[in-house]
Design an enzyme around this catalytic site. Structure first.
Site, PDB file in Angstrom:
ATOM      1  N   TYR A  72       6.780   4.617  -4.043  1.00  0.00           N
ATOM      2  CA  TYR A  72       7.632   4.728  -2.857  1.00  0.00           C
ATOM      3  C   TYR A  72       8.117   3.351  -2.397  1.00  0.00           C
ATOM      4  O   TYR A  72       9.299   3.152  -2.107  1.00  0.00           O
ATOM      5  CB  TYR A  72       6.832   5.422  -1.763  1.00  0.00           C
ATOM      6  CG  TYR A  72       7.524   5.558  -0.433  1.00  0.00           C
ATOM      7  CD1 TYR A  72       8.536   6.498  -0.244  1.00  0.00           C
ATOM      8  CD2 TYR A  72       7.135   4.783   0.651  1.00  0.00           C
ATOM      9  CE1 TYR A  72       9.155   6.638   0.986  1.00  0.00           C
ATOM     10  CE2 TYR A  72       7.753   4.920   1.891  1.00  0.00           C
ATOM     11  CZ  TYR A  72       8.763   5.855   2.049  1.00  0.00           C
ATOM     12  OH  TYR A  72       9.369   5.984   3.272  1.00  0.00           O
ATOM     13  N   LYS A 115      11.975   2.053  -2.245  1.00  0.00           N
ATOM     14  CA  LYS A 115      12.573   1.646  -0.974  1.00  0.00           C
ATOM     15  C   LYS A 115      13.038   0.186  -1.000  1.00  0.00           C
ATOM     16  O   LYS A 115      14.022  -0.171  -0.352  1.00  0.00           O
ATOM     17  CB  LYS A 115      11.584   1.877   0.163  1.00  0.00           C
ATOM     18  CG  LYS A 115      11.334   3.360   0.474  1.00  0.00           C
ATOM     19  CD  LYS A 115      12.615   4.079   0.849  1.00  0.00           C
ATOM     20  CE  LYS A 115      12.353   5.455   1.438  1.00  0.00           C
ATOM     21  NZ  LYS A 115      13.629   6.158   1.746  1.00  0.00           N
TER      22      LYS A 115
END
Length: 310
Positions: free
Chosen positions: A178, A182
């Site tokens: 993640y 991002k």
């Protein structure tokens, strides 16, 4: 589809906004906030679970129904925006339904958290697919539409808001996939802002902190709702006003920026830039390189603390 209504005054009156992952959480809050400011909204959502499994048209339909009940205009888009076909149809839906597209909010995502030694390829690829490819493809197809408009003598006041995360800016233990996705979204934002400005497109990124299905599971104590009558600092709706402003024509001249938004706080994030430097004009030995690094670090700012680090 929606029944036509009289256009309402507001910061985004006359604009058409597409929001991905708009069935719940932050995306839902953004869609409702744009509609409240007079925008017509394309509500994209697959209705998947927090880890990307399953699927239902219900969440997107509920948001559209809520907008229409309040006197606004909205349409459901159920395409998978991490595919070229789904991303292209998001733009097509906006243009065919409402005649234009002005703002794209890339928000869709889910989590598959694991410590690195337990993170398998499927969980890595799935998170990269929805977050990074799911930003790239809608941006690509929207940008192609706006470029064509500009070349046809109809320069847009187009806006893109990408959704990063504090995990992408500082890192987060147990969220290697993640955080990497991002962080990639921030780099994509900077490149897109530089490339698309000539066509009238502004591109910014947002690192929000709010209570969603993803954050409730990862940061349960921090995201807990307060007692009755107290300010709900983690309500997703606290983030949406900044998103709506960035998505409006009023944000002219603001592009290539990264913001944090949490509760009542807005922060302009300042990224990598040169710090202490030493140039001796000649090659160093490994030991000399180490000595130089130690000396430079003594004058450098401490890095931000990785979320969840002990």
């Amino acid at each position: 589809m929606t029944a036509p209504t009289a256009r309402r005054a507001g910061l985004c009156a006359g604009r058409v906004v597409a929001v991905t992952g708009a069935g719940r959480g932050l995306g839902r809050a953004h869609a409702l906030a744009f509609a409240a400011e007079g925008a017509r909204v394309v509500v994209n959502d697959l209705g998947v679970g927090p880890d990307g499994d399953g699927g239902s048209a219900g969440p997107a339909r509920e948001v559209v129904d809520e907008i229409v009940a309040a006197g606004g205009e909205a349409v459901v888009h159920g395409g998978d925006i991490a595919t070229a076909k789904g991303a292209a149809s998001l733009v097509t839906t906006a243009v065919e339904t409402f005649g234009r597209l002005d703002t794209l909010v890339n928000n869709a995502g889910f989590l598959r958290d694991r410590m690195l030694v337990n993170l398998d390829e499927d969980d890595w690829d799935a998170v990269m697919r929805v977050h990074l490819r799911g930003h790239f493809l809608p941006l690509k197809h929207a940008a192609a539409h706006w470029r064509a408009e500009a070349k046809a003598g109809r320069p847009p006041a187009a806006r893109v808001i990408n959704t990063s995360s504090g995990a992408g800016l500082l890192g987060s233990v147990g969220q290697g996939n993640y955080a990497a996705a991002k962080a990639g979204i921030v780099a994509l934002t900077l490149v897109a802002a530089a490339e698309l400005g000539r066509y009238g497109v502004h591109v910014n990124a947002l690192a929000p902190a709010a209570r969603t299905r993803m954050t409730e599971r990862t940061f349960a104590e921090t995201m807990a709702a307060p007692g009755e009558g107290k300010f709900d600092a983690m309500a997703p709706a606290n983030v949406s006003p900044l998103v709506v402003w960035l998505g409006s024509a009023a944000s002219e001249g603001v592009t290539g920026r990264v913001f944090e938004a949490e509760a009542g706080r807005i922060t302009v994030m300042e990224g990598w830039r040169p710090g202490p430097t030493d140039d001796r004009g000649a090659r160093r030995s490994p030991a000399e390189a180490g000595e130089t690094v130690r000396r430079l670090l003594a004058d450098a700012e401490e890095p931000g603390r990785v979320y969840g680090a002990s």
